[in-house]
Design an enzyme around this catalytic site. Sequence first.
Site, PDB file in Angstrom:
ATOM      1  N   GLY A  15       0.695  -1.230   0.010  1.00 62.03           N
ATOM      2  CA  GLY A  15       0.154  -0.072   0.212  1.00 62.03           C
ATOM      3  C   GLY A  15       0.921   1.178   0.071  1.00 62.03           C
ATOM      4  O   GLY A  15       0.664   2.213   0.831  1.00 62.03           O
ATOM      5  N   SER A  17       1.454   3.478  -2.415  1.00 66.75           N
ATOM      6  CA  SER A  17       0.958   4.627  -3.451  1.00 66.75           C
ATOM      7  C   SER A  17       0.240   5.640  -2.749  1.00 66.75           C
ATOM      8  O   SER A  17       0.295   6.696  -3.325  1.00 66.75           O
ATOM      9  CB  SER A  17       0.018   3.798  -4.384  1.00 66.75           C
ATOM     10  OG  SER A  17      -1.284   3.394  -3.680  1.00 66.75           O
ATOM     11  N   ASN A  93       1.828  -2.307   5.523  1.00 61.54           N
ATOM     12  CA  ASN A  93       1.334  -0.982   5.788  1.00 61.54           C
ATOM     13  C   ASN A  93      -0.018  -1.064   5.259  1.00 61.54           C
ATOM     14  O   ASN A  93      -0.918  -0.562   5.979  1.00 61.54           O
ATOM     15  CB  ASN A  93       1.956   0.179   4.828  1.00 61.54           C
ATOM     16  CG  ASN A  93       1.178   1.391   4.856  1.00 61.54           C
ATOM     17  OD1 ASN A  93       0.841   2.073   5.903  1.00 61.54           O
ATOM     18  ND2 ASN A  93       0.915   1.488   3.741  1.00 61.54           N
ATOM     19  N   SER A 145      -2.471  -0.144  14.929  1.00 61.30           N
ATOM     20  CA  SER A 145      -3.447   1.371  14.999  1.00 61.30           C
ATOM     21  C   SER A 145      -3.595   1.370  16.636  1.00 61.30           C
ATOM     22  O   SER A 145      -3.509   0.320  17.121  1.00 61.30           O
ATOM     23  CB  SER A 145      -4.580   1.253  14.348  1.00 61.30           C
ATOM     24  OG  SER A 145      -5.600   1.939  15.000  1.00 61.30           O
ATOM     25  N   TYR A 158     -12.084  -3.696  12.360  1.00 59.31           N
ATOM     26  CA  TYR A 158     -10.729  -3.064  12.148  1.00 59.31           C
ATOM     27  C   TYR A 158     -10.025  -3.134  13.424  1.00 59.31           C
ATOM     28  O   TYR A 158      -8.871  -3.634  13.431  1.00 59.31           O
ATOM     29  CB  TYR A 158     -11.037  -1.600  12.072  1.00 59.31           C
ATOM     30  CG  TYR A 158      -9.768  -0.919  11.553  1.00 59.31           C
ATOM     31  CD1 TYR A 158      -9.191  -0.999  10.360  1.00 59.31           C
ATOM     32  CD2 TYR A 158      -9.266  -0.047  12.764  1.00 59.31           C
ATOM     33  CE1 TYR A 158      -8.082  -0.170  10.113  1.00 59.31           C
ATOM     34  CE2 TYR A 158      -8.084   0.923  12.462  1.00 59.31           C
ATOM     35  CZ  TYR A 158      -7.564   0.842  11.238  1.00 59.31           C
ATOM     36  OH  TYR A 158      -6.723   1.502  10.741  1.00 59.31           O
ATOM     37  N   ALA A 160     -10.157  -5.620  15.686  1.00 55.68           N
ATOM     38  CA  ALA A 160      -9.930  -6.926  15.884  1.00 55.68           C
ATOM     39  C   ALA A 160      -8.599  -7.354  15.105  1.00 55.68           C
ATOM     40  O   ALA A 160      -7.782  -8.096  15.425  1.00 55.68           O
ATOM     41  CB  ALA A 160     -11.072  -8.032  15.482  1.00 55.68           C
ATOM     42  N   LYS A 162      -6.494  -5.350  13.818  1.00 59.35           N
ATOM     43  CA  LYS A 162      -5.083  -4.501  14.312  1.00 59.35           C
ATOM     44  C   LYS A 162      -4.484  -5.402  15.651  1.00 59.35           C
ATOM     45  O   LYS A 162      -3.267  -5.125  15.836  1.00 59.35           O
ATOM     46  CB  LYS A 162      -5.231  -2.935  14.521  1.00 59.35           C
ATOM     47  CG  LYS A 162      -5.521  -2.339  13.301  1.00 59.35           C
ATOM     48  CD  LYS A 162      -4.533  -2.318  12.212  1.00 59.35           C
ATOM     49  CE  LYS A 162      -4.782  -1.751  10.954  1.00 59.35           C
ATOM     50  NZ  LYS A 162      -3.559  -1.695  10.198  1.00 59.35           N
ATOM     51  N   ILE A 191      -3.986   9.970  11.969  1.00 56.57           N
ATOM     52  CA  ILE A 191      -3.053  10.584  11.056  1.00 56.57           C
ATOM     53  C   ILE A 191      -3.773  11.087   9.695  1.00 56.57           C
ATOM     54  O   ILE A 191      -4.721  10.313   9.206  1.00 56.57           O
ATOM     55  CB  ILE A 191      -1.995   9.503  10.556  1.00 56.57           C
ATOM     56  CG1 ILE A 191      -1.370   8.680  11.615  1.00 56.57           C
ATOM     57  CG2 ILE A 191      -0.920  10.038   9.607  1.00 56.57           C
ATOM     58  CD1 ILE A 191      -0.424   9.443  12.523  1.00 56.57           C
TER      59      ILE A 191
HETATM   60  P1  NAI Z   1      -4.809   5.003   2.846  1.00 53.93           P
HETATM   61  O1  NAI Z   1      -6.381   4.440   2.615  1.00 53.93           O
HETATM   62  O2  NAI Z   1      -4.649   6.152   2.671  1.00 53.93           O
HETATM   63  O3  NAI Z   1      -3.985   3.832   2.142  1.00 53.93           O
HETATM   64  C1  NAI Z   1      -4.115   2.619   2.177  1.00 53.93           C
HETATM   65  C2  NAI Z   1      -3.138   1.767   1.208  1.00 53.93           C
HETATM   66  O4  NAI Z   1      -3.443   0.833   1.343  1.00 53.93           O
HETATM   67  C3  NAI Z   1      -3.508   2.344  -0.034  1.00 53.93           C
HETATM   68  O5  NAI Z   1      -2.337   2.463  -0.996  1.00 53.93           O
HETATM   69  C4  NAI Z   1      -4.450   1.246  -0.528  1.00 53.93           C
HETATM   70  O6  NAI Z   1      -4.330   0.851  -2.181  1.00 53.93           O
HETATM   71  C5  NAI Z   1      -3.682   0.021  -0.116  1.00 53.93           C
HETATM   72  N1  NAI Z   1      -4.556  -1.293  -0.125  1.00 53.93           N
HETATM   73  C6  NAI Z   1      -5.803  -1.312   0.424  1.00 53.93           C
HETATM   74  N2  NAI Z   1      -5.984  -2.685   0.401  1.00 53.93           N
HETATM   75  C7  NAI Z   1      -4.940  -3.211  -0.214  1.00 53.93           C
HETATM   76  C8  NAI Z   1      -4.976  -4.694  -1.192  1.00 53.93           C
HETATM   77  N3  NAI Z   1      -5.790  -5.667  -0.620  1.00 53.93           N
HETATM   78  N4  NAI Z   1      -3.676  -4.791  -1.497  1.00 53.93           N
HETATM   79  C9  NAI Z   1      -2.737  -4.145  -1.773  1.00 53.93           C
HETATM   80  N5  NAI Z   1      -2.941  -2.721  -1.178  1.00 53.93           N
HETATM   81  C10 NAI Z   1      -4.240  -2.337  -0.476  1.00 53.93           C
HETATM   82  O7  NAI Z   1      -4.464   4.463   4.404  1.00 53.93           O
HETATM   83  P2  NAI Z   1      -3.539   5.159   5.373  1.00 53.93           P
HETATM   84  O8  NAI Z   1      -4.289   6.100   6.205  1.00 53.93           O
HETATM   85  O9  NAI Z   1      -2.265   5.534   4.809  1.00 53.93           O
HETATM   86  O10 NAI Z   1      -3.239   4.039   6.233  1.00 53.93           O
HETATM   87  C11 NAI Z   1      -2.025   3.081   6.287  1.00 53.93           C
HETATM   88  C12 NAI Z   1      -2.079   2.010   7.287  1.00 53.93           C
HETATM   89  O11 NAI Z   1      -1.966   2.625   8.345  1.00 53.93           O
HETATM   90  C13 NAI Z   1      -3.352   1.251   7.170  1.00 53.93           C
HETATM   91  O12 NAI Z   1      -2.829  -0.034   7.667  1.00 53.93           O
HETATM   92  C14 NAI Z   1      -4.111   1.759   8.374  1.00 53.93           C
HETATM   93  O13 NAI Z   1      -4.954   0.921   8.954  1.00 53.93           O
HETATM   94  C15 NAI Z   1      -3.013   2.405   9.516  1.00 53.93           C
HETATM   95  N6  NAI Z   1      -3.359   3.357  10.194  1.00 53.93           N
HETATM   96  C16 NAI Z   1      -3.919   4.616   9.629  1.00 53.93           C
HETATM   97  C17 NAI Z   1      -4.420   5.739  10.729  1.00 53.93           C
HETATM   98  C18 NAI Z   1      -4.642   6.794  10.169  1.00 53.93           C
HETATM   99  O14 NAI Z   1      -5.232   7.856  11.117  1.00 53.93           O
HETATM  100  N7  NAI Z   1      -4.798   7.284   8.868  1.00 53.93           N
HETATM  101  C19 NAI Z   1      -4.220   5.397  11.996  1.00 53.93           C
HETATM  102  C20 NAI Z   1      -3.985   4.184  12.561  1.00 53.93           C
HETATM  103  C21 NAI Z   1      -3.409   3.173  11.701  1.00 53.93           C
END
Ligand code: NAI
Length: 249
Positions: A15, A17, A93, A145, A158, A160, A162, A191
């Site tokens: 992820g 991108s 990620n 998370s 979610y 569960a 994490k 974030i």
């Molecule tokens: P985002 O939604 O901006 O990016 C998620 C990324 O994961 C994207 O690039 C998406 O294409 C990719 N993705 C989703 N399903 C996929 C799959 N089946 N195969 C390959 N890639 C896939 O999310 P963000 O905020 O950047 O989150 C990144 C990580 O951080 C996640 O694991 C999220 O749970 C975690 N996180 C985010 C928080 C926040 O406040 N934004 C807080 C705590 C954790």
Amino acid sequence: MLTKELEGKISVVTGGSRGIGRAIAIALADEGSHVVINYATREDAAREVLNEIESRGGSAEIMRFNIALFQEVQRAFDEIVKKHRRIDILVNNAGITRDNLFALMKVEEWDEVIDTNLKGVFNCTRAVIKAMIRQKGGKIINIGSVVGVMGNPGQANYCASKAGIIGFSKALARELGSRNITINVVAPGFIETEMTANLSEDIRNEMLKRIPLGRFGKPEDVASVVCFLARDASSYITGQVIHVNGGMF
Ligand code: NAI
């Protein structure tokens, strides 16, 4: 002079991108690592990250695979190992949310989140582990998370997934320590990314009141901790959960 602590290392960021993954990919490349930027659907976004890394003098490539599909992941990692002979750093990620009150939660919402967030971590780690054992070392950094420890209403699936990542990482840290492989979790709080962009103003204000540092985190706040865990300097840390949440927990 710029220190390039990760020169010669091969990293994979799932992820990568956008959001936090994008910042992690850029930060690892800034430290000299060659980064495989995984994406699921948005090739244009992945290319933008690749261009950004190259414009900063770094090295990367993009690779599409769905982390939820075991065989697809296995094929992708086989290809990476064939090309680069090794994988030093895996950052699990990628993650999704499908929020709903539990009484209304559909089984599809449960399955999708567990399959991506938890099984996706299994799939990628399983696909990388033999190479890391063979090369006698590696660093696995899983993005958890704060809610995997705190809980959050409307996010039973979610939370569960994490929390599962934490148990998984602690088990592997014990199992693979003797192989010089470390596994840690970085647990972000709130974030600013696409994942949190659609929350209402009310919820955002409510969240902000609970953050002692008085601001939401930036993807770079998480990326810098991931980089620390990727360096040799952190090689005595394993099985830990590092919280990056402005003090909210
Ligand atoms: P985002 O939604 O901006 O990016 C998620 C990324 O994961 C994207 O690039 C998406 O294409 C990719 N993705 C989703 N399903 C996929 C799959 N089946 N195969 C390959 N890639 C896939 O999310 P963000 O905020 O950047 O989150 C990144 C990580 O951080 C996640 O694991 C999220 O749970 C975690 N996180 C985010 C928080 C926040 O406040 N934004 C807080 C705590 C954790």
